[in-house]
Design a protein around this motif. Sequence first.
Motif, mmCIF file in Angstrom:
data_model
loop_
_atom_site.group_PDB
_atom_site.id
_atom_site.type_symbol
_atom_site.label_atom_id
_atom_site.label_comp_id
_atom_site.label_asym_id
_atom_site.label_seq_id
_atom_site.Cartn_x
_atom_site.Cartn_y
_atom_site.Cartn_z
ATOM 1 N N PRO A 43 -1.369 -1.913 4.275
ATOM 2 C CA PRO A 43 -2.393 -2.440 5.173
ATOM 3 C C PRO A 43 -2.490 -3.963 5.057
ATOM 4 O O PRO A 43 -2.130 -4.556 4.026
ATOM 5 C CB PRO A 43 -3.684 -1.766 4.681
ATOM 6 N N LEU A 44 -2.998 -4.610 6.087
ATOM 7 C CA LEU A 44 -3.154 -6.063 6.089
ATOM 8 C C LEU A 44 -4.113 -6.513 4.990
ATOM 9 O O LEU A 44 -5.142 -5.882 4.731
ATOM 10 C CB LEU A 44 -3.697 -6.527 7.442
ATOM 11 N N GLY A 45 -3.767 -7.621 4.338
ATOM 12 C CA GLY A 45 -4.735 -8.306 3.485
ATOM 13 C C GLY A 45 -4.840 -7.858 2.048
ATOM 14 O O GLY A 45 -5.788 -8.235 1.357
ATOM 15 N N TYR A 46 -3.883 -7.060 1.551
ATOM 16 C CA TYR A 46 -3.948 -6.600 0.160
ATOM 17 C C TYR A 46 -2.734 -7.081 -0.625
ATOM 18 O O TYR A 46 -1.603 -7.089 -0.122
ATOM 19 C CB TYR A 46 -4.001 -5.075 0.087
ATOM 20 N N LYS A 47 -2.974 -7.467 -1.885
ATOM 21 C CA LYS A 47 -1.916 -7.768 -2.841
ATOM 22 C C LYS A 47 -2.115 -6.860 -4.053
ATOM 23 O O LYS A 47 -3.245 -6.509 -4.397
ATOM 24 C CB LYS A 47 -1.979 -9.229 -3.286
ATOM 25 N N ALA A 48 -1.019 -6.505 -4.700
ATOM 26 C CA ALA A 48 -1.106 -5.681 -5.899
ATOM 27 C C ALA A 48 0.025 -6.062 -6.839
ATOM 28 O O ALA A 48 1.091 -6.514 -6.401
ATOM 29 C CB ALA A 48 -1.026 -4.188 -5.549
ATOM 30 N N GLY A 49 -0.215 -5.891 -8.133
ATOM 31 C CA GLY A 49 0.808 -6.217 -9.104
ATOM 32 C C GLY A 49 0.477 -5.621 -10.459
ATOM 33 O O GLY A 49 -0.550 -4.956 -10.628
ATOM 34 N N GLY A 50 1.344 -5.854 -11.407
ATOM 35 C CA GLY A 50 1.129 -5.321 -12.737
ATOM 36 C C GLY A 50 2.046 -5.978 -13.744
ATOM 37 O O GLY A 50 3.030 -6.626 -13.386
ATOM 38 N N LEU A 51 1.708 -5.816 -15.035
ATOM 39 C CA LEU A 51 2.497 -6.415 -16.097
ATOM 40 C C LEU A 51 2.255 -5.673 -17.402
ATOM 41 O O LEU A 51 1.415 -4.776 -17.481
ATOM 42 C CB LEU A 51 2.160 -7.898 -16.247
#
Length: 434
Positions: A43-51
């Motif tokens: 969807p528009l407008g989301y960022k996600a990440g991990g470490l």
Amino acid sequence: MSTDDKDILDSTDTGIALQDAGHTEQDIKDGLSINLDGHVTSPLGYKAGGLHCGIKRKRHDLGWIISEVPAFTAGVYTTNLIQAAPLQVTKESLQVDGSLYAVLVNSGNANACTGMQGLEDAYEMRRMLAEQLEVEKHQVAVVSTGVIGELMPMDKISAGVKEMKEQVAQTTVLDFEKAILTTDTCTKHIAVECVIDGCKVTIGGAAKGSGMIHPNMATMLGFITTDATVEPAALDLALKHLTNKSFNRITVDGDTSTNDMVLLMANGLAKNDSLSPQHPQWDTFLAALELVCKDLAKKIARDGEGATKLIEVQVKGAESEQIAEAVGKSVVGSSLVKTAVYGTDPNWGRIVCAVGYTSELKSLDPNLLSVWLGEIQVVDNGLPVSFNEEEATLYLEQENVKIYVDLQMGSHEATCWGCDLSYDYVRINASYRT
């Protein structure tokens, strides 16, 4: 999950197993575009990440979802009376104005049964990310999963949140999906698109869950994002309604955990007219959301610890949907049924037994009961049917096993999902902390 609220929602059951329906990675179903490679940033407008911040020895253990703008958010939570500190803090956050900018998730430590120190640590996690993003504290949710009874290693969490600032542009949504896993063998994700008010609306999802899975939530986490504009009350009703048709209809081992929740974020960037049950395309949105919820639920059931097969139990002819659901849960949750499926033993007596001891079933006419293993009928009006044992055994060797039960006592039906029970389940759980 607790979803006691009654609502006025009505949606068609669109939860057909995608692989059974012959879907490709991107397909069309009833006007919905299904992307099996989709995710929470579709969807528009989301960022996600991990470490990896050091809670676990090697694997990713800290993840995040960030919305460009505040997203109205609904949540459903475990029914376990012992609820972990992060769950309490997230509930409190959503009670302020019902919106979030971000979700911070860690795996490897549940921060449950950790007293006041655990609660303070959950607040501190919320504060750290809010400060870094320059948003209000209540606009951050905190989620944890892992071992119960151990204090959070806050020095590692703090270092991870600081590292996140440099890593946001480099990490991907796959890093997020890896960071939320515990004993899972795979990541779980999907996205569905539809058109509402002439605008493309996308719903994306990710989940974790493998063991301690039982109807009414267990050790599972679900994260669903959408760019749709949805009225907050309607968003809450939609999630609760569809949770009862998806996440609350799966079981792996009968254990219900302390931490788990599903969060649904809607940031409105698709620019459609605000959705509610009065909107002419409300059912379109519900159908898309239902596909996401059911797909994630079935992937959790299929990934049960040590599982080799997904079991789907369809019950019809019940006096109410609640009774049909209870019977389905009873059958798919039966250890004897699960081990029979694992061993490819067409022992229909175990299915009949599980139907009969369903506590919600106050009356039953055994002379009306019929049962099928796939297309093979094994019981007809309470009596055994002569069937080909080899054919039935061959059917049970499939990865997806369907059991059909007809009570012939009413017009209601429900479908529940689970998995078989193998030797590996004991091995995995006997060494969970070591």
